[in-house]
Design an enzyme around this catalytic site. Sequence first.
Site, short mmCIF file in Angstrom:
data_model
loop_
_atom_site.label_atom_id
_atom_site.label_comp_id
_atom_site.label_asym_id
_atom_site.label_seq_id
_atom_site.Cartn_x
_atom_site.Cartn_y
_atom_site.Cartn_z
N ASN A 7 30.86 -36.88 74.62
CA ASN A 7 32.01 -35.99 74.78
C ASN A 7 33.28 -36.79 74.49
O ASN A 7 33.63 -37.70 75.24
CB ASN A 7 32.02 -35.46 76.23
N CYS A 38 40.10 -31.15 77.02
CA CYS A 38 39.17 -30.99 75.89
C CYS A 38 39.57 -29.84 74.96
O CYS A 38 39.07 -29.74 73.85
CB CYS A 38 37.75 -30.78 76.40
N HIS A 59 33.28 -27.42 71.42
CA HIS A 59 33.62 -28.74 71.96
C HIS A 59 32.31 -29.41 72.40
O HIS A 59 31.49 -28.80 73.10
CB HIS A 59 34.57 -28.57 73.15
#
Length: 328
Positions: free
Chosen positions: A285, A112, A255
């Site tokens: 996500n 990520c 994020h």
Amino acid sequence: MSIKILGIGAYVPEKVLTNFDLEKMVETSDEWIKTRTGIEERRIATPEQATSDLAYEAAVKALKAADIKAEELDVIIVGSITVDQVFPSTACILQRKLGAKNAFCFDLEAACSGLLYSMEVANSLLQGNPKYKKILVIGAEKLSSVVDWEDRSTCVLFGDGAGALVMGKTGAPGGDCIVASSLGSDGHYTDILQIVAGGSRTPASAATVANKQHYISMAGSEVFKCAVTAMVHSCKKVMKEAGITAQDVRWLVPHQANYRILRAVAGRLGIPEDEVYMNVNRYGNTSAASIGLCLDEIARGNLAEKGDYILLTAFGGGLTWGSILLKW
Ligand code: COA
């Protein structure tokens, strides 16, 4: 000469998968997902679309926004954990699609944190070598291809998408767009967020497929704790390095892992919630893609003014993390 973001682009697939759709697939509820994560829906690529296809759509928009041709690119970096295939790199596949024949191309695997790691590398290349002038940096993921759609503890979290930035040298005044950065990794936690099989340690076999080892596995609450600590720490480092405080930040762009994580990070930094950019409710996500999706919305919506400080922060498997302070 200063180094700027010359253009931003993003792409999400058309198909929307809502929490109500997931209720029909696994034992879950819209309420559980919303209260635990803030996610309401996510985008899912078609079976024909690979990560490079998502990246291509975002890249074309970023090049258009930067008003440059693909041939002008010196480097292409793709941050992804869902590469098209083990090799060649997704960046090379993307290069062919774009016709970016003058670029050298590679993938960067930092989960990520992929976009922030890629931006740091791009910035260093631009700073350190006069022959690199324009670099395409992309975070792109087709996480739907590595999610176990029977595992309710993970399948509700993830989505597909791509975010692209063209970074380059310009004569424009105002200094470099990256004011400060701090990246880190800790290999002691490799097993709390991972895909076990498909590499050299556990190659693909009938057993790895039967044991579902090609899907994301995660120790959710441990990841949660590590994520908050690492992002808060690196944001503080970056603000200190730049000599600014939380009050100077126009947007915190974390994020987009989970609404609760984002709130916890913002709370510990003393940044009010309305200054935290969030679209996790719409996209879930999307790993390396998520910060690019946010920056694209900020750019298109004119939500920041020239000179505003935008604090990017990310966390992911590895563990990897990082923060970058941008001057818009
Ligand atoms: N629907 C309904 N119940 C679910 C569920 C779902 N989708 N997923 C898990 N549950 C259940 C669990 O089975 C557990 O049940 P039990 O108490 O009977 O065993 C219960 O909900 C609580 O699970 P727990 O894991 O303690 O919940 P949590 O509050 O920690 O929230 C996460 C789970 C995954 C949302 C949370 O840990 C998280 O966000 N972690 C970080 C994940 C992340 O962002 N990863 C990527 C980082 S880049």
